[in-house]
Scaffold this motif. Structure first.
Motif, PDB file in Angstrom:
ATOM      1  N   ALA A   1       0.871   4.546  -1.628  1.00 21.92           N
ATOM      2  CA  ALA A   1       0.107   5.585  -2.332  1.00 21.92           C
ATOM      3  C   ALA A   1       0.134   6.895  -1.555  1.00 21.92           C
ATOM      4  CB  ALA A   1      -1.321   5.122  -2.549  1.00 21.92           C
ATOM      5  N   LYS A   2      -0.009   6.816  -0.233  1.00 26.88           N
ATOM      6  CA  LYS A   2       0.033   8.044   0.592  1.00 26.88           C
ATOM      7  C   LYS A   2       1.412   8.700   0.519  1.00 26.88           C
ATOM      8  CE  LYS A   2      -3.473   6.948   4.055  1.00 26.88           C
ATOM      9  NZ  LYS A   2      -3.721   6.657   5.481  1.00 26.88           N
ATOM     10  N   THR A   3       2.441   7.886   0.583  1.00 28.64           N
ATOM     11  CA  THR A   3       3.800   8.420   0.498  1.00 28.64           C
ATOM     12  C   THR A   3       4.046   9.068  -0.860  1.00 28.64           C
ATOM     13  OG1 THR A   3       4.585   6.715   2.009  1.00 28.64           O
ATOM     14  CG2 THR A   3       6.247   7.820   0.691  1.00 28.64           C
ATOM     15  N   TYR A   4       3.597   8.410  -1.914  1.00 29.20           N
ATOM     16  CA  TYR A   4       3.756   8.954  -3.266  1.00 29.20           C
ATOM     17  C   TYR A   4       3.014  10.279  -3.402  1.00 29.20           C
ATOM     18  CZ  TYR A   4       3.346   9.470  -8.294  1.00 29.20           C
ATOM     19  OH  TYR A   4       3.380   9.964  -9.564  1.00 29.20           O
ATOM     20  N   ALA A   5       1.774  10.335  -2.908  1.00 27.63           N
ATOM     21  CA  ALA A   5       0.980  11.557  -3.010  1.00 27.63           C
ATOM     22  C   ALA A   5       1.622  12.695  -2.223  1.00 27.63           C
ATOM     23  CB  ALA A   5      -0.438  11.294  -2.516  1.00 27.63           C
ATOM     24  N   ARG A   6       2.113  12.394  -1.020  1.00 31.66           N
ATOM     25  CA  ARG A   6       2.754  13.429  -0.203  1.00 31.66           C
ATOM     26  C   ARG A   6       4.020  13.933  -0.879  1.00 31.66           C
ATOM     27  NH1 ARG A   6       4.304  10.612   4.098  1.00 31.66           N
ATOM     28  NH2 ARG A   6       2.154  10.434   4.784  1.00 31.66           N
ATOM     29  N   ASP A   7       4.822  13.013  -1.412  1.00 25.78           N
ATOM     30  CA  ASP A   7       6.057  13.390  -2.095  1.00 25.78           C
ATOM     31  C   ASP A   7       5.763  14.237  -3.326  1.00 25.78           C
ATOM     32  OD1 ASP A   7       8.972  13.176  -2.491  1.00 25.78           O
ATOM     33  OD2 ASP A   7       8.411  11.993  -4.252  1.00 25.78           O
ATOM     34  N   LEU A   8       4.746  13.847  -4.096  1.00 31.97           N
ATOM     35  CA  LEU A   8       4.371  14.604  -5.281  1.00 31.97           C
ATOM     36  C   LEU A   8       3.926  16.021  -4.908  1.00 31.97           C
ATOM     37  CD1 LEU A   8       3.927  14.626  -8.335  1.00 31.97           C
ATOM     38  CD2 LEU A   8       1.624  13.751  -7.915  1.00 31.97           C
TER      39      LEU A   8
ATOM     40  N   VAL B   1      -1.683   1.044   0.285  1.00 27.33           N
ATOM     41  CA  VAL B   1      -2.210   2.320   0.762  1.00 27.33           C
ATOM     42  C   VAL B   1      -1.080   3.197   1.297  1.00 27.33           C
ATOM     43  CG1 VAL B   1      -3.678   3.389   2.526  1.00 27.33           C
ATOM     44  CG2 VAL B   1      -4.526   1.441   1.209  1.00 27.33           C
ATOM     45  N   LYS B   2      -0.172   2.620   2.068  1.00 32.53           N
ATOM     46  CA  LYS B   2       0.958   3.391   2.605  1.00 32.53           C
ATOM     47  C   LYS B   2       1.820   3.942   1.464  1.00 32.53           C
ATOM     48  CE  LYS B   2       1.665   1.254   7.128  1.00 32.53           C
ATOM     49  NZ  LYS B   2       2.599   0.469   7.949  1.00 32.53           N
TER      50      LYS B   2
ATOM     51  N   PRO C   1       1.815  -7.471  -2.675  1.00 28.69           N
ATOM     52  CA  PRO C   1       1.799  -6.709  -1.423  1.00 28.69           C
ATOM     53  C   PRO C   1       0.399  -6.690  -0.819  1.00 28.69           C
ATOM     54  CG  PRO C   1       1.884  -5.227  -3.290  1.00 28.69           C
ATOM     55  CD  PRO C   1       2.016  -6.611  -3.830  1.00 28.69           C
ATOM     56  N   THR C   2       0.362  -6.452   0.477  1.00 32.43           N
ATOM     57  CA  THR C   2      -0.926  -6.373   1.152  1.00 32.43           C
ATOM     58  C   THR C   2      -1.585  -5.039   0.827  1.00 32.43           C
ATOM     59  OG1 THR C   2       0.012  -5.366   3.130  1.00 32.43           O
ATOM     60  CG2 THR C   2      -0.045  -7.775   3.053  1.00 32.43           C
TER      61      THR C   2
END
Length: 58
Positions: free
Chosen positions: A18-25, A15-16, A9-10
Motif C-alpha cells: 500500500a505504501k509503495t502504491y501510494a508513493r508511486d501514485l 502495508v508495504k 499475504p501477511t
C-alpha cells in the motif's frame, strides 16, 4: 476452520504494498502535473511573439 487454497499475504506485506502504491501514485500525479504545465508553457510561449500589433511595426 479450513485452510485457504492459496496463501494470504501477511499484514506487513499488505502495508508495504500500500505504501509503495501510494508513493508511486503521488510520483506519477506530480510528474503528470509538471509535464502538463511544461506543455502549456511551451504552447503559450510562441503566442507571446505575436502580441505586437502591425501598427507598431510599420
Amino acid at each position: 476452520m479450513s485452510e485457504t487454497p492459496f496463501p494470504l499475504p501477511t499484514a506487513e506485506t499488505v502495508v508495504k504494498t500500500a505504501k509503495t502504491y501510494a508513493r508511486d501514485l503521488a510520483e506519477r500525479t506530480l510528474a503528470t502535473a509538471v509535464v502538463a504545465a511544461g506543455g502549456v508553457a511551451v504552447a503559450a510561449g510562441p503566442a507571446d511573439m505575436f502580441s505586437a500589433s502591425l501598427a507598431k511595426d510599420v
